[in-house]
Design an enzyme around this catalytic site. Structure first.
Site, PDB file in Angstrom:
ATOM      1  N   LYS A 101       0.845  -1.160  -0.271  1.00  0.00           N
ATOM      2  CA  LYS A 101      -0.063   0.100   0.099  1.00  0.00           C
ATOM      3  C   LYS A 101       0.629   1.190   0.041  1.00  0.00           C
ATOM      4  CE  LYS A 101      -4.428  -1.639   1.559  1.00  0.00           C
ATOM      5  NZ  LYS A 101      -4.256  -3.082   2.045  1.00  0.00           N
ATOM      6  N   GLU A 142      -9.218   6.313   3.987  1.00  0.00           N
ATOM      7  CA  GLU A 142     -10.002   5.545   4.682  1.00  0.00           C
ATOM      8  C   GLU A 142      -9.084   4.525   5.125  1.00  0.00           C
ATOM      9  OE1 GLU A 142     -10.060   5.676   1.413  1.00  0.00           O
ATOM     10  OE2 GLU A 142      -8.993   3.703   1.404  1.00  0.00           O
ATOM     11  N   SER A 194       1.933  -9.754  -0.928  1.00  0.00           N
ATOM     12  CA  SER A 194       1.667  -8.198  -0.490  1.00  0.00           C
ATOM     13  C   SER A 194       1.657  -7.760   0.635  1.00  0.00           C
ATOM     14  CB  SER A 194       0.078  -7.917  -1.005  1.00  0.00           C
ATOM     15  OG  SER A 194      -0.831  -8.762  -0.078  1.00  0.00           O
TER      16      SER A 194
HETATM   17  C1  LIG Z   1      -5.015  -3.893   1.876  1.00  0.00           C
HETATM   18  C2  LIG Z   1      -4.347  -5.147   1.618  1.00  0.00           C
HETATM   19  C3  LIG Z   1      -4.624  -6.065   0.479  1.00  0.00           C
HETATM   20  C4  LIG Z   1      -5.757  -5.878  -0.419  1.00  0.00           C
HETATM   21  O1  LIG Z   1      -5.842  -4.638  -1.079  1.00  0.00           O
HETATM   22  P1  LIG Z   1      -5.653  -4.775  -2.727  1.00  0.00           P
HETATM   23  O2  LIG Z   1      -6.080  -3.330  -3.239  1.00  0.00           O
HETATM   24  O3  LIG Z   1      -6.695  -5.863  -3.290  1.00  0.00           O
HETATM   25  O4  LIG Z   1      -4.285  -5.143  -2.991  1.00  0.00           O
HETATM   26  C5  LIG Z   1      -3.814  -7.199   0.093  1.00  0.00           C
HETATM   27  N1  LIG Z   1      -2.811  -7.650   1.081  1.00  0.00           N
HETATM   28  C6  LIG Z   1      -2.429  -6.592   1.920  1.00  0.00           C
HETATM   29  C7  LIG Z   1      -1.310  -6.861   2.840  1.00  0.00           C
HETATM   30  C8  LIG Z   1      -3.148  -5.453   2.257  1.00  0.00           C
HETATM   31  O5  LIG Z   1      -2.753  -4.793   3.218  1.00  0.00           O
END
Ligand SMILES: *Cc1c(COP(=O)(O)O)cnc(C)c1O
Length: 412
Positions: free
Chosen positions: A89, A111, A378
């Site tokens: 993010k 948000e 992610s």
């Molecule tokens: C917020 C988040 C997501 C989901 O958000 P996307 O916009 O679909 O990428 C996925 N993995 C992590 C670690 C997050 O913090």
């Protein structure tokens, strides 16, 4: 008929379903973003911050013990968990905060659900000297106390939202309301590739660094492209970011993994593509979870970051066209994926990408053992330890792991 050429349209999806009062704001934002994007000074500054502050490029990690456990020849992990603040993010947060500053906006609203985007926004605003207000549902604020404290440490004001389901969708509503009221001074820093144009395109652009790096790293390591790129899908920003570099490589399969919660049939899930239908949410026509009257449904996922009742409009089109395939993995499967990656590779993932890890056995069944899978990891799991502990997981399931010391399954 040039409907397809309209900006911000992804087939029948996308658009700008907004009150009149916000139309000048999204027009101003689009113009500022396109101008910044074309300006070497902006790109240089962003590249410098991504390198020196975010810690890019993030590594690509070969994961042979995981690959063996799931029956694939090779699994490559794109390590967004190692980015500053612990998830992808930050890539979009720092890009958008830099844009806000360039637009002369001193105040940023954001948000947050799990708190990851709130922390990323607060950190980026602290770095650039911007005022930051983060909206968060009271339910989320209660289950993510450490992140509330982090945001405050970083100088942000956290406003709790006690409306609706008191989670992410309600926080988005409040952030939009704030933006409408203070639009001249305020930048809305949106956390995923969702919302009205230009957000889905702009957030994709800021997250495309994941795909550019991963493509080059995979070629350097394997001498060829991966067979499939797997990513979890909440709003869809990490998925579209990593896929952006492979969309034109038709031989590379794209696989999105949504939050199946307690199972699609239970109705308690957050799988807007696998279990949703066409509707309008937060300024965009896309796939949403709604009841027969078009009211947005309550969602459920063990991972707060996937707990959103819609998805970015480009994903709706990729699903419709068949370019990407979407599946859902349940809470229980994600928890098993969480344990599996921890035990095989010494990496504790966030519960969101644990859904992608949990899907790899299915990938092996569908595509065969010779497959090279690139997975977008992610985020890291530190934020999720409490949730995992409360699920009563005694450190889970040694039997899953080849060479683990636990009891083997009877037929193993
Ligand atoms: C917020 C988040 C997501 C989901 O958000 P996307 O916009 O679909 O990428 C996925 N993995 C992590 C670690 C997050 O913090």
């Amino acid at each position: 008929m040039i409907a397809a050429a309209r900006p911000g349209r992804y087939g029948e999806f996308g658009g700008q379903y907004l009150p009149e009062t916000l139309m000048p704001a999204v027009a101003e934002l689009e113009a500022a973003w396109l101008a910044a994007r074309a300006e070497p000074g902006f790109q240089d500054e962003l590249a410098r911050l991504l390198r020196d502050w975010v810690g890019r490029p993030t590594p690509l990690t070969d994961a042979p013990r995981l690959a063996e456990a799931v029956g694939l020849s090779r699994v490559l992990l794109k390590r967004e968990d190692l980015a500053h603040t612990g998830a992808h993010k930050i890539n979009s947060a720092v890009g958008q905060a830099l844009l806000a500053k360039r637009m002369g906006k001193q105040r940023v609203v954001a948000e947050t659900g799990a708190g990851q985007h709130g922390v990323a926004s607060a950190a980026a605003c602290a770095l650039l000297g911007l005022e930051c207000v983060v909206y968060m549902g009271t339910v989320d604020a209660r289950r993510q106390q450490p992140n509330v404290f982090r945001m405050k440490l970083l100088g942000a004001e956290v406003r709790e939202v006690d409306a609706g389901s008191r989670t992410l969708k309600d926080a988005v509503n409040e952030a939009i309301r704030d933006w409408v009221t203070n639009v001249r001074t305020t930048y809305y820093l949106l956390g995923s590739a969702i919302g009205p144009h230009p957000y889905p395109a702009m957030v994709k652009d800021f997250q495309s660094v994941i795909g550019r790096e991963a493509r080059a790293q995979t070629l350097a390591l394997c001498g060829r492209l991966p067979d499939v790129v797997v990513a979890c899908v909440g709003g869809g920003s990490n998925a579209i970011g990593v896929w952006s570099a492979f969309l034109d490589d038709r031989a590379v399969k794209l696989r999105g993994v949504e939050a199946g919660g307690e199972g699609i049939a239970s109705g308690r899930h957050a799988a807007s593509i696998v279990g949703g239908s066409v509707g309008v949410l937060h300024g965009s026509r896309t796939l949403v979870l709604q009841d027969d009257e078009g009211q947005i449904r309550e969602t459920h996922s063990v991972s707060a970051g996937l707990d959103y009742p819609g998805v970015g409009p480009e994903h709706a089109l990729l699903a419709q066209s068949g370019r990407a395939e979407y599946v859902a993995r349940t809470d229980a499967e994600a928890l098993a994926g969480f344990a599996l990656l921890s035990r095989t590779e010494g990496i504790i993932p966030a519960l969101e990408p644990a859904h992608a890890i949990a899907d790899l056995r299915q990938v092996a069944l569908a595509l065969g053992r010779d497959t090279i899978a690139l997975v977008c990891l992610s985020g890291r799991g530190d934020k999720d330890l409490e949730v995992v502990m409360s699920r009563g997981a005694s450190p889970p399931d040694r039997g899953l792991v080849p060479g683990g010391r636990g009891t083997k399954p009877p037929d193993g």
